[in-house]
Every structure is written in structure tokens, then in C-alpha cells.
Design an enzyme around this catalytic site. Structure first.
Site, mmCIF file in Angstrom:
data_model
loop_
_atom_site.group_PDB
_atom_site.id
_atom_site.type_symbol
_atom_site.label_atom_id
_atom_site.label_comp_id
_atom_site.label_asym_id
_atom_site.label_seq_id
_atom_site.Cartn_x
_atom_site.Cartn_y
_atom_site.Cartn_z
ATOM 1 N N SER A 1 0.825 -1.215 0.000
ATOM 2 C CA SER A 1 0.000 0.000 0.000
ATOM 3 C C SER A 1 0.856 1.260 0.000
ATOM 4 O O SER A 1 2.001 1.254 0.469
ATOM 5 C CB SER A 1 -0.919 0.015 1.227
ATOM 6 O OG SER A 1 -1.670 -1.168 1.289
HETATM 7 N N1 SAH Z 1 -0.181 -4.648 4.067
HETATM 8 C C1 SAH Z 1 0.324 -5.210 2.855
HETATM 9 C C2 SAH Z 1 -0.698 -5.020 1.763
HETATM 10 C C3 SAH Z 1 -0.726 -6.139 0.813
HETATM 11 S S1 SAH Z 1 -2.012 -6.077 -0.380
HETATM 12 C C4 SAH Z 1 1.647 -4.570 2.504
HETATM 13 O O1 SAH Z 1 1.936 -3.513 3.045
HETATM 14 O O2 SAH Z 1 2.403 -5.121 1.709
HETATM 15 C C5 SAH Z 1 -3.263 -7.066 0.347
HETATM 16 C C6 SAH Z 1 -2.902 -8.462 0.727
HETATM 17 O O3 SAH Z 1 -4.096 -9.108 1.194
HETATM 18 C C7 SAH Z 1 -2.389 -9.338 -0.406
HETATM 19 O O4 SAH Z 1 -1.153 -9.870 -0.042
HETATM 20 C C8 SAH Z 1 -3.447 -10.425 -0.551
HETATM 21 O O5 SAH Z 1 -2.921 -11.680 -0.918
HETATM 22 C C9 SAH Z 1 -4.030 -10.466 0.851
HETATM 23 N N2 SAH Z 1 -5.374 -11.032 0.953
HETATM 24 C C10 SAH Z 1 -6.425 -10.895 0.102
HETATM 25 N N3 SAH Z 1 -7.493 -11.566 0.570
HETATM 26 C C11 SAH Z 1 -7.112 -12.142 1.748
HETATM 27 C C12 SAH Z 1 -7.778 -12.961 2.703
HETATM 28 N N4 SAH Z 1 -9.038 -13.329 2.564
HETATM 29 N N5 SAH Z 1 -7.071 -13.368 3.775
HETATM 30 C C13 SAH Z 1 -5.762 -12.999 3.964
HETATM 31 N N6 SAH Z 1 -5.095 -12.216 3.089
HETATM 32 C C14 SAH Z 1 -5.755 -11.786 2.004
#
Ligand code: SAH
Length: 222
Positions: free
Chosen positions: A71
Site C-alpha cells: 500500500s
Molecule cells: N499490508 C500489505 C498489503 C498487501 S495487499 C503490505 O503492506 O504489503 C493485500 C494483501 O491481502 C495481499 O497480499 C493479498 O494476498 C491479501 N489477501 C487478500 N485476501 C485475503 C484474505 N481473505 N485473507 C488474507 N489475506 C488476504
């Protein structure tokens, strides 16, 4: 970056990080001094793929593999500020992704649990976090929309993926006074919500418009 004699030089990450705090966070509405300190101290560039490292402190999300993104710094700061952590809390993160926000949570709370849907990302994040010495964190592969009842209740739950509505399992796993921060809306446009649990019910605060990758699993979109 290449110097005059052709030797590849590392960008000045420390200067870029301090500029990020000053220009992207303090100039917007980020005022929580602990959040500003943690973001000024955490090497975001070590959580992004090497080819994106030079852009790690820019004002936008970046690809991290598996079609997912880390993000935008401002959005991470805003979510953390909504959690209003003091350092004693147990926190659940949904969407470990790169592990960057997980690292920040390790510095802002006492115990961190983080759920990631994609096992390859969970493994990468775990490696980055342990190499940098972040402790008091457990990364678990699973469907975060269902939460992690085994360690509930949580003083804070933060969801880094967009949900059609605030997942009921997550609301149920909040402690009294605990907060759930989650982007709610369609798969392409959401609004950040901060929901606080009280003995008599929930209180919802609406924050900024935003755009996150979609939440997968049972609480996401089919
Ligand atoms: N906070 C992270 C953001 C990653 S983007 C960072 O700073 O890098 C969002 C993430 O949510 C992705 O890695 C995706 O695989 C995960 N995601 C999506 N649906 C999910 C679910 N149901 N349970 C756990 N993770 C999930």
C-alpha cells in the site's frame, strides 16, 4: 543509480524515508507521533522487490508479486493512526503482503498476528521480517475474512484488502474498546472505515476514499 565513474550507487534511502514522513504524512493529516516515528525508522525498501527498491518511498502503491501491491505509505499511516495503538495491544492484520505494515505493527503493539491468503507472499514476508529482527509476530496462511478465533479478542484488527462489508467474524473478534479498520465498498472503489466495539454495540467512523486490492475468500467477492 550510477555515479560518474560508472559504479552503481545505492540511493539515499534514509533521506528518501525522512522526505516521505515530512511530505506525504505530516503534510496530510498524520499526527500520531508513534506512527510517524515508526515510519521514519522502518526500511520500506527492504520489503519491496529489488526492481522497485528505488521507488520504495514514493507516494504510491508498488507491485510485490502474485498480482498484489504494497500500500501507499500515506494509506498505511492512516490505517495505523485509526488503530490508535499505545504499545500494549494484541493486533490482528489481514493481508500480510510484503510484511511492511506487519513490521510497523511490531513496533506499535505488543503482539501481532498476521493472516495472508497467498502462501508464497507469507513466506517472503516471514523471511524479510526475521532477517530484520522483528519479533512478537506470527504469520499464518489462511482466509483472513474469518479472522483468527484461536487468539481473539484483539484490541485492533486492520484489513489491507477491500471488503464488500465489514466481515462479521472480525467484528466478533474485537475486544471491548477494540477497533477494526477496513476498506469497504466495491471491488474498484472503497471508503476506509474505523469501527469501534463498545459493550452496547459498535460505533462507525468514515474516513477517506481509497482503492485496495480485493479481499479473497468467503468474505470477499466470488
Ligand atoms: N499490508 C500489505 C498489503 C498487501 S495487499 C503490505 O503492506 O504489503 C493485500 C494483501 O491481502 C495481499 O497480499 C493479498 O494476498 C491479501 N489477501 C487478500 N485476501 C485475503 C484474505 N481473505 N485473507 C488474507 N489475506 C488476504
Amino acid at each position: 543509480m550510477v555515479s560518474q565513474n560508472g559504479v552503481r550507487r545505492e540511493p539515499d534511502y534514509e533521506a528518501a524515508r525522512q522526505a516521505m514522513v515530512r511530505d506525504q504524512l505530516k503534510r496530510r493529516e498524520i499526527t500520531d507521533s508513534r506512527v510517524l516515528w515508526a515510519m521514519g525508522d522502518t526500511p520500506r525498501h527492504l520489503f519491496v522487490p529489488t526492481e522497485w527498491r528505488a521507488d520504495a518511498y514514493s507516494d504510491r502503491p508498488l507491485p510485490i508479486g502474485a498480482g498484489q501491491t504494497i500500500s501507499q505509505p500515506y494509506m498505511v499511516a492512516l490505517m495505523l493512526q485509526h488503530l490508535a495503538l499505545q504499545g500494549t495491544e494484541r493486533v490482528l492484520e489481514i493481508g500480510t503482503g510484503s510484511g511492511y505494515q506487519t513490521a510497523l505493527l511490531c513496533q506499535l503493539a505488543a503482539q501481532v498476528y498476521s493472516l495472508e491468503y497467498v502462501s508464497e507472499l507469507a513466506t517472503q514476508a516471514e523471511t524479510a521480517l526475521s532477517q530484520l529482527g522483528y519479533q512478537d509476530v506470527q504469520i499464518i496462511v489462511g482466509d483472513g475474512g474469518l479472522g483468527l478465533p484461536a487468539y481473539a479478542p484483539y484490541d485492533g484488527i486492520v484489513v489491507a484488502a477491500a471488503a464488500p462489508k465489514a466481515p462479521l467474524s472480525l467484528l466478533a473478534q474485537l475486544a471491548n474498546g477494540g477497533r477494526l479498520v477496513v476498506p469497504v465498498g466495491t471491488s474498484t472503489q472503497q471508503e476506509l472505515r474505523c469501527i469501534t466495539k463498545h459493550t452496547e454495540g459498535y460505533d462507525e467512523q468514515r474516513s477517506v476514499r481509497c482503492r485496495f486490492v480485493p479481499l479473497r475468500g468467503q468474505e470477499g467477492w466470488a
